[in-house]
Design a protein around this motif. Structure first.
Motif, short mmCIF file in Angstrom:
data_model
loop_
_atom_site.label_atom_id
_atom_site.label_comp_id
_atom_site.label_asym_id
_atom_site.label_seq_id
_atom_site.Cartn_x
_atom_site.Cartn_y
_atom_site.Cartn_z
N ILE A 82 0.82 -1.26 -0.43
CA ILE A 82 -0.08 -0.19 0.28
C ILE A 82 1.13 1.31 0.31
CG2 ILE A 82 -1.80 1.22 1.12
CD1 ILE A 82 -2.69 -1.40 1.99
N GLY A 83 0.92 2.08 -1.13
CA GLY A 83 1.39 3.06 -0.65
C GLY A 83 0.72 4.68 -1.04
N MET A 84 0.90 5.39 0.35
CA MET A 84 -0.31 6.86 -0.19
C MET A 84 0.76 7.93 -0.64
SD MET A 84 -2.48 7.95 2.75
CE MET A 84 -3.57 9.63 2.69
N ILE A 85 -0.17 8.34 -1.18
CA ILE A 85 1.07 9.55 -2.13
C ILE A 85 -0.53 11.09 -0.91
CG2 ILE A 85 0.87 11.46 -4.15
CD1 ILE A 85 1.22 7.76 -4.65
N HIS A 86 0.40 11.91 -0.13
CA HIS A 86 -0.42 12.85 0.55
C HIS A 86 -0.29 13.54 -0.10
CE1 HIS A 86 -0.54 10.16 4.78
NE2 HIS A 86 0.99 9.68 3.98
N GLN A 87 -0.77 15.35 0.65
CA GLN A 87 -0.97 16.33 -0.29
C GLN A 87 0.02 17.16 0.56
OE1 GLN A 87 -4.65 17.75 1.81
NE2 GLN A 87 -5.72 19.00 -0.15
N HIS A 88 0.13 16.88 1.57
CA HIS A 88 1.54 17.83 1.45
C HIS A 88 3.48 16.37 1.62
CE1 HIS A 88 -0.63 20.96 3.16
NE2 HIS A 88 -1.07 19.67 3.95
N SER A 143 3.51 19.75 -9.79
CA SER A 143 3.51 18.25 -10.34
C SER A 143 3.86 17.80 -10.62
CB SER A 143 2.31 18.67 -11.55
OG SER A 143 3.83 18.93 -12.97
N GLU A 144 5.37 18.10 -10.74
CA GLU A 144 6.72 17.19 -10.66
C GLU A 144 7.11 16.51 -8.88
OE1 GLU A 144 10.10 19.04 -14.03
OE2 GLU A 144 9.51 20.49 -12.24
N LYS A 145 6.97 17.36 -8.48
CA LYS A 145 7.42 16.99 -7.28
C LYS A 145 6.45 15.76 -6.77
CE LYS A 145 8.73 21.04 -5.09
NZ LYS A 145 8.49 21.69 -3.79
N GLN A 146 4.90 15.91 -6.95
CA GLN A 146 4.24 14.32 -6.89
C GLN A 146 4.21 13.44 -7.85
OE1 GLN A 146 0.08 15.23 -8.84
NE2 GLN A 146 -1.04 15.58 -6.88
#
Lengths: 509, 330, 393
Positions: A82-88, A143-146
């Motif tokens: 499971i991997g989560m991409i946080h807002q921050h 967007s690159e960071k994301q």
């Protein structure tokens, strides 16, 4: 049919007395995209944090590929893919993308950043990402960071990806690119949960939609079987009667005229885009919008805390009748013009008040400069502190208690009390009832109403649509830094506002 | 050989001798700072490293009839590392576990370390009923052993091979530190801890362990600078306050070196040169000498200003430097 | 379906931030820390000097208050009050205190001024220069004017030394702690340089200036002869008086003046300062002017009232200790009297014991260090709480 990639059953989570999640169930198959839809505070992020091991559920079960699992830390979540991409974003700014991706991994063999870069390139080519693994994070766009965050979880072998409002920070064009990548991952058999408020995005990307409201599970619908109207209805619910009084504005005149202001923040994101409106005396102007749509910047710009790119802020001085231009003036210059502007900022203890100072000293923040004496005058602030404590029923051992020690509601009463005491002609309040209990909230509504009756132009930024509709005379709706509508309070419909809040006009790209 | 050349060679060799403690100090501080901890206790740790070595060496020489050089070196080296490690542990316990203010803790550590150094430096003999001042002949001689033959080569021998082994160790340690920070995954994790502990934590790095280890190893390296000073530069003796401000200079060099151990080698040697420049400029009046001695500090100030004006991302200290990390409870 | 309670493993204790702590509790925690520090200190003294704790305590006491002599026809307190040790201790306390006062406003603003030593030294240097050059003719008959000029010179010197780093901090955010640290050493070299200019014989020691004419010397207090005051009481009296006055002034400045209020706000939150329209840069520079001014005064008092000369050790190494004294007192000037007393009392006592035994005085620094470690450490228990892990719901 095989078991779902991930399934939640009857998950409940409480923080103290607040129920953040109540009996929530959802399931995602391999190769499926599920959208998790809900307003601010509906419990979406809490739910996802339980899957990624940040919180631990009080009740309920989690199944991965049909087997029950216990996830008690982010490490466990990794283990189950499971991997989560946080807002921050959690990235080290000074590191390159590849360094961030490999950070903390205990791989076997020699550490070679070039090999990592090569493997990152493989992933980017597979899914169609557009990124240079050797680029430093601080040189990257949002967007690159994301993208780096997403590759980070893929690199660690995640099969279930959770994205927390990934499009909130993206331009429409970038969003399209992200969605293309997500579709490729879906083809590859990954399971994706995407949290968002934006209905058109939900409709374009997801297979199924799960809707939460105020911590409760409302329902799951198949995306192909639904439309914006139904989703809005599910998300905002039926109108609830709150019985907040609202008087008819009397002798309303224009007080603050905002014309076409633009503002770009440090990250180069256009946060305010051609905002125009008028705040009138004796009236409450509500500002509605998803969090982060530019509310904070708008109020700070008016208060003289942000340098604008363009536009005008004109104040009609009721005592002189002059029109004063407030744009790019400092708070002191604004005050020196005779503008009585009060501002209750969102960050109460970080901006509005000094936590380690007592109530009296906090009362002085606005007024200490008065007079020519080099010494402070504490009598009037003391009297004010006593008055605020009594009038607003602040629960405190006394006026010399540091505000840091007060509860959230009492802190807010102190702040609002001080700002009102300055006898403002314009009162701006950002989320003044956030985190407050019912009684404190009503106390704040009454204060705002009182100010309105006194002829003050009140600007109220809120998140609860029911409150906005009952309290405000007019409601301005912001979406991604633009005004998507200004509607009449008494006749406003909840789903009408909900649609405006998510009405992305497409931008310029 | 013309006298001027001889003088220049002597100056360069003396610069190295002055610069070695600075290499140790700044390398140790860089490793510590990379974990997000500004250790202002480095001057105290260097004093402690020096005096602990002296105590170790003294005990050995005192109780042995014919001290053997290599054993004297090992004992004093171990004692020095031990002393610095204790200091570093005090610092890390207070700042990492108890989350005390780093600056205040560091200053207290320096007061303490300088006090311990000067106390034992002045009173150690007294405990053993001796008088006079400490002089560790055998131990110091062992530390000062130079490479046979090579050191006798004119010019090159003096410049490159005329130092004790600790001098070469300093350069090796600095290069190793550079390699560790940039080329290993542990170095990557350490830098992440200093830049953003929350990020490192989320990525599965044990932040507390890294902070402790970095402070401990950094402190032990810095302590060796004190050991080199007492055993090699001053020949096994102790003068109160003799080590002077080198510890503070070492901290300043960290900025000068832009947090890169490799750079710190050259910076330290330059500062070592500036430090004793006044001795080698002929015909200086006494007041002028003092003005010339100001050079290292003036240069540091100039560099500080230059770096802050340029404000380049890579030249900044680790982002979390000076702040404690507390993973908020849910 | 039945909800299932999951059992998980977690460390039995975890740390949480305290929202607030009762006043008596924080006092108790600090008291325990000080007692623990004293315990460890006396253990150290026992090991180093073989003095039993009781004996050591007596010697520590006597180092500050003198030996009580029953055979003299003078009361207990009168003996203390007229004795040398007491006034020497007060003098040291006040010198530490005045430097602590000087660094306080800057620290309250979270500006790490490690340069008190340099500011005191440079102030002292300017002061001693006036004393050195204006010692004859007109000036011999206008001694008070020399004193005034010395004070002005010291203040100007202190302000210059403090404000240079502050300007760079305000304009470019230059790291102030290292900048001020370097300014210390630049000042030390300047002092060495000037000593060499003034004393060309190469001894590098400046003797007492104006030994006979006493020009530029702080006047001595006149006590009735019958009191039998020790000469140090007379010589140090005005120094002590001035420092105590400054303590009150600083207390009032921080607590009751608008400047003091502004610098507290800046120190607590730059965000709030901007929100209410405080010009942060202006406050930084103004505060450092004030800070440097007081360092200059300290330099003046040390030159005019104590040393009548200058050395590179004029500040007695108090630059750093003063920071800790101020920090331990939570920047409250009145509390600083207590904290500087604690440091001076124990440090002096430890040095005295060591000197008696023929050891050197640095043991005072060791004891100071130990006390500070304990007090710094105990702050943790005031700000955080260790609780047993348990799960709600």
């Amino acid at each position: 049919m095989s078991a779902p990639a991930i399934e939640l059953k009857n998950i409940t989570k409480t923080f103290g007395q607040i129920v953040a999640n109540k009996n929530i169930s959802l399931s995602v198959d391999a190769g499926e995209i599920v959208a998790l839809l809900g307003e601010n505070g509906s419990g979406k992020t809490t739910l996802m944090n339980m899957i990624s091991g940040i919180y631990f559920p009080d009740e309920g079960q989690i199944f991965i590929n049909g087997k029950e699992v216990v996830i008690k830390s982010p490490k466990d979540a990794f283990k189950y893919g499971i991997g989560m991409i946080h807002q921050h974003f959690k990235l080290v700014e000074l590191f390159s993308a590849a360094e961030n991706i490999v950070l903390g991994l205990k791989e076997k063999g020699k550490y070679d950043i070039k090999q990592v870069s090569a493997r990152v390139r493989e992933i980017t080519e597979k899914y169609g990402f557009d990124i240079d693994p050797d680029k430093k994070i601080y040189e990257m766009s949002v967007s690159e960071k994301q993208t780096v965050e997403i590759i980070k979880v893929l690199y660690r072998g995640a099969n279930i990806l959770i994205l927390d409002e990934p499009t909130a920070v993206l331009t429409p064009h970038e969003t399209e690119k992200l969605f293309a990548v997500l579709r490729k991952m879906k083809e590859d058999g990954k399971s994706i949960i995407i949290i968002t408020h934006k209905l058109h995005e939900v409709l374009s990307i997801s297979d199924n939609v799960v809707v939460l409201r105020k911590g409760e599970y409302i329902g799951t619908v198949e995306t192909s079987q639904t439309d914006e109207a139904q989703l809005t209805e599910m998300m905002v619910g039926k109108k609830i009667d709150l019985n907040i009084e609202r008087s008819t504005p009397e002798n309303s005149t224009d007080r603050l005229v905002v014309k076409g202001i633009d503002f770009t923040n440090h990250d180069g994101v256009k946060v305010l885009d051609d905002i125009s409106f008028t705040a009138r005396s004796g009236e409450i102007l509500g500002i509605a919008g998803i969090a982060g749509s530019g509310q904070k910047e708008l109020l700070e710009a008016i208060a003289g805390l942000q340098k604008l790119d363009g536009g005008e802020i004109v104040y009609m001085n009721p005592s002189t009748g002059n029109a004063e231009d407030l744009r790019n003036k400092t708070p002191i210059q604004i005050r020196d013009l005779g503008v009585r502007l009060s501002f209750v900022p969102e960050d109460r203890l970080g901006m509005g008040l000094v936590g380690n100072m007592d109530i009296i000293d906090n009362m002085m923040l606005r007024s200490y400069k008065k007079g020519n004496s080099v010494f402070l005058e504490r009598k009037a602030p003391k009297a004010l502190a006593d008055k605020v404590i009594e009038d607003l029923e602040v629960v405190t051992p006394g006026p010399t208690t540091p505000v840091r020690r007060l509860s959230g509601g009492n802190v807010q009463k102190v702040l609002v009390g001080r700002e009102i005491a300055a006898a403002p002609t314009v009162l701006m309040a950002a989320y003044p009832v956030r985190g407050l209990d019912i009684n404190s909230s009503y106390a704040i509504y009454n204060l705002l109403n009182e100010q309105k009756k006194n002829g003050v132009a009140v600007i109220f930024v809120g998140e609860d649509l029911d409150v906005l509709i009952e309290l405000c005379d007019r409601i301005l709706v912001l979406c991604a830094g633009r005004v998507t509508g200004i509607i009449d309070g008494p006749t406003a419909k909840k789903n009408e506002i909900g649609l405006l809040m998510t009405k992305h006009t497409g931008g310029n790209e | 050989m013309p006298i001027i050349v001889t003088k220049i060679i002597a100056f360069l060799a003396a610069s190295v001798v002055q610069g070695i403690p600075l290499i140790y100090g700044s390398t140790g501080e860089i490793i510590t700072e990379k974990s997000g901890h500004l250790n202002l206790g480095i001057p105290g740790i260097m004093y402690m490293g020096g005096i602990s070595g002296i105590i170790g060496g003294y005990l050995y020489e005192h109780y042995t009839e014919n001290p053997i050089g290599i054993i004297a070196v090992l004992i004093s080296l171990f004692a020095s590392l031990f002393g610095s490690a204790i200091m570093a542990l005090i610092y890390s316990f207070l700042t990492v576990t108890l989350r005390a203010n780093q600056n205040v803790t560091g200053l207290a550590l320096t007061i303490f370390g300088v006090g311990v150094g000067n106390f034992f430096g002045g009173s150690l003999l007294k405990f053993f009923g001796e008088t006079g001042s400490i002089y560790l002949a055998a131990t110091s001689a062992a530390y000062r052993t130079t490479i046979p033959f090579l050191s006798k080569i004119p010019v090159v021998g003096t410049l490159l091979f005329s130092y004790g082994f600790l001098a070469y160790l300093a350069i090796i340690i600095a290069l190793l530190a550079s390699w560790f920070l940039n080329k290993t995954r542990y170095g990557l994790a350490l830098r992440a801890v200093g830049e953003s502990p929350a990020t490192a934590d989320a990525a599965g790095v044990n932040v507390t362990a890294y902070k402790y280890l970095a402070t401990l190893i950094g402190g032990m390296i810095a302590g060796l600078g004190g050991l080199y000073f007492v055993m090699d530069s001053t020949g096994g003796g102790w003068t109160n306050g003799g080590f002077g401000d080198k510890g503070w200079l070492a901290i300043a060099i960290v900025i000068f070196a832009l947090w890169k151990p490799k750079n710190s080698i050259l910076c330290s040697l330059i500062f070592g040169g500036l430090y004793i420049l006044c001795v080698y400029i002929p015909g200086l009046s006494a007041p002028m000498k003092e003005i010339i001695k100001m050079m290292p500090y003036l240069v540091t100030v100039a560099v500080l200003i230059f770096i802050s004006i340029r404000n380049k991302r890579e030249n900044m200290p680790p982002a979390s430097l000076g702040t404690s990390y507390f993973r908020e409870e849910r | 379906m039945m909800a299932k309670q999951n059992k998980i493993h977690e460390p039995p204790f975890h740390i949480v931030k305290r929202p607030a702590i009762a006043g008596w509790k924080s006092v108790l925690i600090r008291a325990i820390a000080i007692i623990a520090a004293l315990g460890v200190s006396s253990l150290v003294l026992l090991i180093l000097t073989k003095k039993s704790p009781l004996e050591a305590m007596k010697l520590v006491y006597e180092a500050s208050f003198g030996v009580y002599n029953k055979s003299i026809d003078k009361g207990f307190f009168a003996q203390i009050f007229t004795g040398r040790k007491f006034w020497a201790m007060l003098q040291e306390l006040c010198m530490l205190l005045v430097i602590a006062l000087a660094v306080t406003p800057a620290f309250k603003m979270k500006y790490w001024n490690l340069g008190a030593q340099g500011q005191v030294l440079f102030g002292g240097l300017c002061s001693v220069a006036v004393m050195f050059y204006l010692n004859n003719g007109f000036w011999a008959t206008h001694k008070w004017l020399v004193l005034v000029l010395m004070l002005i010179a010291a203040v100007v010197g202190g302000v210059i030394w403090a404000v240079i780093p502050a300007l760079f901090k305000a304009r470019w955010n230059t790291n102030e702690s290292l900048f001020t640290l370097m300014m210390n050493y630049i000042a030390i070299q300047l002092v060495s340089c000037m000593i060499n200019v003034w004393v060309p014989n190469g001894s590098q020691v400046m003797g007492v200036v104006n030994q006979n004419s006493k020009i530029g010397w702080m006047p001595a207090m006149v006590f009735p002869d019958a009191w039998g005051m020790h000469p140090s009481a007379k010589n140090y009296f005005f120094n002590i008086l001035i420092v105590l006055c400054l303590t009150v002034v600083m207390f009032v400045y921080l607590r009751y003046s608008k400047h003091g209020y502004e610098l507290s706000v800046v120190g607590e939150s730059v965000n709030t300062a901007n929100y209410i329209g405080i010009n942060v840069k202006k406050v930084i520079i103004r505060t450092l002017v004030f800070s440097g001014l007081l360092c200059g005064v300290s330099g003046f008092l040390l030159v005019s009232g104590t040393d009548h000369s200058i050395t590179t050790g004029l500040d007695r190494g108090y630059g750093f200790t003063a920071i800790i004294v101020a920090w331990l007192a939570k920047f409250n000037p009145l509390m600083m009297i207590l904290t500087s007393f604690l440091i001076v009392f124990l440090g002096k006592g430890a040095s005295d014991i060591a000197m008696n035994m023929g050891f050197n005085e640095s043991v005072g620094d060791i004891i100071t260090g130990i006390i500070i470690f304990f007090i710094i450490g105990c702050e943790f228990f005031i700000n955080y709480r260790i609780v047993k892990t348990h799960r709600e719901g």
